[in-house]
Motif scaffolding. Sequence first.
Motif, mmCIF file in Angstrom:
data_model
loop_
_atom_site.group_PDB
_atom_site.id
_atom_site.type_symbol
_atom_site.label_atom_id
_atom_site.label_comp_id
_atom_site.label_asym_id
_atom_site.label_seq_id
_atom_site.Cartn_x
_atom_site.Cartn_y
_atom_site.Cartn_z
ATOM 1 N N ILE A 40 0.680 -0.925 -0.065
ATOM 2 C CA ILE A 40 0.254 -0.127 -0.003
ATOM 3 C C ILE A 40 0.854 1.312 0.133
ATOM 4 C CG2 ILE A 40 -1.805 1.749 0.959
ATOM 5 C CD1 ILE A 40 -2.805 -1.236 2.013
ATOM 6 N N ILE A 41 1.911 1.089 0.607
ATOM 7 C CA ILE A 41 2.938 2.259 0.830
ATOM 8 C C ILE A 41 3.815 2.652 -0.172
ATOM 9 C CG2 ILE A 41 4.753 3.091 2.005
ATOM 10 C CD1 ILE A 41 4.008 1.836 4.488
ATOM 11 N N ASN A 42 4.189 1.278 -1.136
ATOM 12 C CA ASN A 42 4.292 1.816 -2.453
ATOM 13 C C ASN A 42 3.237 2.730 -3.615
ATOM 14 O OD1 ASN A 42 6.984 0.744 -1.544
ATOM 15 N ND2 ASN A 42 6.437 -1.333 -1.694
ATOM 16 N N GLN A 43 1.948 2.684 -3.260
ATOM 17 C CA GLN A 43 1.136 1.736 -4.208
ATOM 18 C C GLN A 43 1.182 4.307 -3.972
ATOM 19 O OE1 GLN A 43 -2.296 0.300 -3.596
ATOM 20 N NE2 GLN A 43 -0.972 -1.477 -4.945
ATOM 21 N N LEU A 44 1.119 4.169 -2.916
ATOM 22 C CA LEU A 44 0.711 5.840 -2.225
ATOM 23 C C LEU A 44 2.067 6.498 -2.654
ATOM 24 C CD1 LEU A 44 -0.214 5.683 1.666
ATOM 25 C CD2 LEU A 44 -1.441 5.587 -0.231
ATOM 26 N N ARG A 45 2.799 5.902 -2.923
ATOM 27 C CA ARG A 45 4.286 6.811 -3.683
ATOM 28 C C ARG A 45 4.205 7.208 -5.138
ATOM 29 N NH1 ARG A 45 9.029 3.508 -0.011
ATOM 30 N NH2 ARG A 45 9.086 4.618 1.729
ATOM 31 N N GLY A 46 3.263 6.592 -5.742
ATOM 32 C CA GLY A 46 3.056 6.570 -7.127
ATOM 33 C C GLY A 46 1.986 7.680 -7.474
ATOM 34 N N LEU A 47 1.109 7.968 -7.141
ATOM 35 C CA LEU A 47 0.325 8.863 -7.250
ATOM 36 C C LEU A 47 0.783 10.121 -6.417
ATOM 37 C CD1 LEU A 47 -2.439 7.534 -4.059
ATOM 38 C CD2 LEU A 47 -2.531 6.903 -6.691
ATOM 39 N N PRO A 48 -0.148 10.808 -7.307
ATOM 40 C CA PRO A 48 -0.235 12.293 -7.533
ATOM 41 C C PRO A 48 -0.008 12.980 -5.990
ATOM 42 C CG PRO A 48 -1.679 12.008 -8.994
ATOM 43 C CD PRO A 48 -1.189 10.690 -8.376
ATOM 44 N N GLU A 49 0.655 14.558 -5.535
ATOM 45 C CA GLU A 49 1.352 15.061 -4.609
ATOM 46 C C GLU A 49 -0.094 15.274 -3.854
ATOM 47 O OE1 GLU A 49 3.211 18.301 -1.933
ATOM 48 O OE2 GLU A 49 3.273 17.807 -4.237
ATOM 49 N N GLN A 50 -1.324 16.046 -4.399
ATOM 50 C CA GLN A 50 -2.436 16.494 -3.667
ATOM 51 C C GLN A 50 -3.998 13.999 -3.029
ATOM 52 O OE1 GLN A 50 -5.593 18.538 -5.186
ATOM 53 N NE2 GLN A 50 -6.766 18.620 -3.825
ATOM 54 N N ASP A 53 -1.511 13.085 -0.353
ATOM 55 C CA ASP A 53 -1.926 13.539 1.365
ATOM 56 C C ASP A 53 -3.165 12.612 1.386
ATOM 57 O OD1 ASP A 53 0.757 14.565 0.961
ATOM 58 O OD2 ASP A 53 -0.491 16.384 0.202
ATOM 59 N N GLU A 54 -4.090 12.642 0.816
ATOM 60 C CA GLU A 54 -5.335 12.098 1.471
ATOM 61 C C GLU A 54 -5.553 10.454 1.503
ATOM 62 O OE1 GLU A 54 -8.273 13.795 1.852
ATOM 63 O OE2 GLU A 54 -7.363 16.059 1.390
ATOM 64 N N ALA A 55 -4.595 10.063 0.952
ATOM 65 C CA ALA A 55 -4.840 8.238 0.685
ATOM 66 C C ALA A 55 -3.891 7.901 2.471
ATOM 67 C CB ALA A 55 -4.030 7.835 -0.481
ATOM 68 N N ASP A 56 -3.075 9.340 2.601
ATOM 69 C CA ASP A 56 -1.690 8.783 3.735
ATOM 70 C C ASP A 56 -2.788 9.145 5.115
ATOM 71 O OD1 ASP A 56 0.933 8.335 4.973
ATOM 72 O OD2 ASP A 56 0.307 10.031 5.413
ATOM 73 N N ARG A 57 -3.446 10.279 4.895
ATOM 74 C CA ARG A 57 -4.052 10.565 6.040
ATOM 75 C C ARG A 57 -4.910 9.525 6.244
ATOM 76 N NH1 ARG A 57 -3.924 16.302 4.655
ATOM 77 N NH2 ARG A 57 -5.468 16.136 2.847
ATOM 78 N N ALA A 58 -5.746 8.832 5.086
ATOM 79 C CA ALA A 58 -6.789 7.379 5.349
ATOM 80 C C ALA A 58 -6.388 6.547 6.066
ATOM 81 C CB ALA A 58 -7.607 7.574 4.537
#
Length: 234
Positions: A40-50, A53-58
């Motif tokens: 999941i963390i690796n997938q988050l790193r590939g997302l656009p910045e905004q 940030d939302e996915a990281d908070r979730a």
Amino acid sequence: MANEVTTAPQDTRKPAFWYGLPVGYMSLDLLPPAERLMEIINQLRGLPEQERDEADRALRLYAGIISLLNTNRVQECALGVHPDDAGGFTTSVFTVSTLPTSGSAKLVVAGLAGSAADGPDEGMRPLELPCGVGFLAEKRSPAPRSSRHPERSDAASSHIWQGTVAVAAPSTPELIVLQMVTPDLDSADDYRNILLGIARTLTFTDPARAMAADEDREPEAPTGASAAMRNDFG
């Protein structure tokens, strides 16, 4: 037929009791494997910045909830979604936890059940279950409000219904606590019935062994945990 769920104290992770979970409930993973979290963390790193940030908070919220549940000895947390008469959906949260006692868990339950039978509080009453004596407690309390978005709390239900069933474990000084919570006060009777249905399937005998023993006998009506699950959940 209900989905069979097994659970156990956090320190052993061996099945200590079993119960049926009816259709419409999805269990949260309270012990997510490290590999899944890294994925999941690796997938988050590939997302656009905004979006990242939302996915990281979730993800942090999920991790915080899981940590809180494990700290409170919660063995199961399941989210329920069911259609209502108005064409929408009603929701609930079902949890199973273990509560250690300083002495005999059976005496604790017997004392609470006895006081409930003699007391004026109609929100608690003794309960006879296939696995033993327990008690049912229910109440309506103010719904928790969001500290981040207090304006949203005003539009939501102001109260929740909470039902709790407690049963003494036979071989450990623990209470097995089943709890159902819903903001749909109009459906409290239905959710009480679901909670009691789950409680009636609670067993401290491995259903697999019981089924194996039944297969060695002549065909007859199902008994024990399998009968309870069939009667309560079809």
